[in-house]
Design an enzyme around this catalytic site. Sequence first.
Site, short mmCIF file in Angstrom:
data_model
loop_
_atom_site.label_atom_id
_atom_site.label_comp_id
_atom_site.label_asym_id
_atom_site.label_seq_id
_atom_site.Cartn_x
_atom_site.Cartn_y
_atom_site.Cartn_z
CB SER A 105 36.95 35.54 38.45
OG SER A 105 37.89 34.63 37.92
CG ASP A 224 35.35 28.55 42.29
OD1 ASP A 224 35.56 28.18 41.05
OD2 ASP A 224 35.45 29.76 42.47
CG HIS A 252 34.33 31.06 39.26
ND1 HIS A 252 35.28 31.20 40.13
CD2 HIS A 252 34.72 32.02 38.32
CE1 HIS A 252 36.19 32.12 39.78
NE2 HIS A 252 35.68 32.69 38.64
#
Length: 274
Positions: A105, A224, A252
Amino acid sequence: MNPQDHKLIQTGEFRTAYYEAGSGETIILIHGGGAGADACGNWKNCFPLFSRRARVLAMDMVGFGASDAPDPALFSYAQDARTAQAIAFIEAIGDGQPVHIVGNSMGGATALGVAMQRPELVRNIVLMGSAGLNRDLNAALAPVINYDFTLEGMRKIVGVLANPDLGMSEELLSYRYELSIQPARKAAYKATMGWVKERGGLHYEEAQIAAVKTRALVFAGKDDLVIPMEDNLRFLQLLDHSTGYFLPHCRHWAMMEYPEIFSRVTIDFLLLDR
């Protein structure tokens, strides 16, 4: 891997906390930017798997975990600060050889930033559920961006980021919640998310990404909610030396949802690149 086992190293004007194990080529793990995130909570499940085959270091980004959280009145929590931190960290712990970076991320955006600014420091990067192309704040990000610093608010964040079929423990929820409400980290998180909201997302220009010639693995969960599959496919199109691995029934947090698969695929990619 326990929170109290972290080390501290000076990175510019503040200290960075990190965990270290194993020997061999250096792999740096950089966590994501959700409330209460840190190296221990994000990488605990796969840290020992990495350390069997490499020297692995998991760092806390500035304002997160046990790293320093400078006063937002005196410090900008923009992406450039996280990239600068990672560069300073690599220079501080390195042996003169380029390192591998694995980022989830916001950590993926940081890995990209290092590859853009200091490509000579980086051998390979892994972008796992990576930010860097998201130019809008989709609905799934609302619990992250607008976190209210309650345990229920933390539950909503985990509900968006994690695969509900696997179930994240109450221990993890409590751990992240307690980290998130520490005064300095709370202020840092507000400043970080304020920057993201002001920018309308965490993104680079596509030309900047296309200029990266570092070998890259784009690893993503097909379910995700935060980083859509089209972003991962676009990374593959933009990055000349990229490979993709997309995992079904995963959201995620591949490193926590499927640590064995994620670690095996990632380490093989990083260490078998000759």
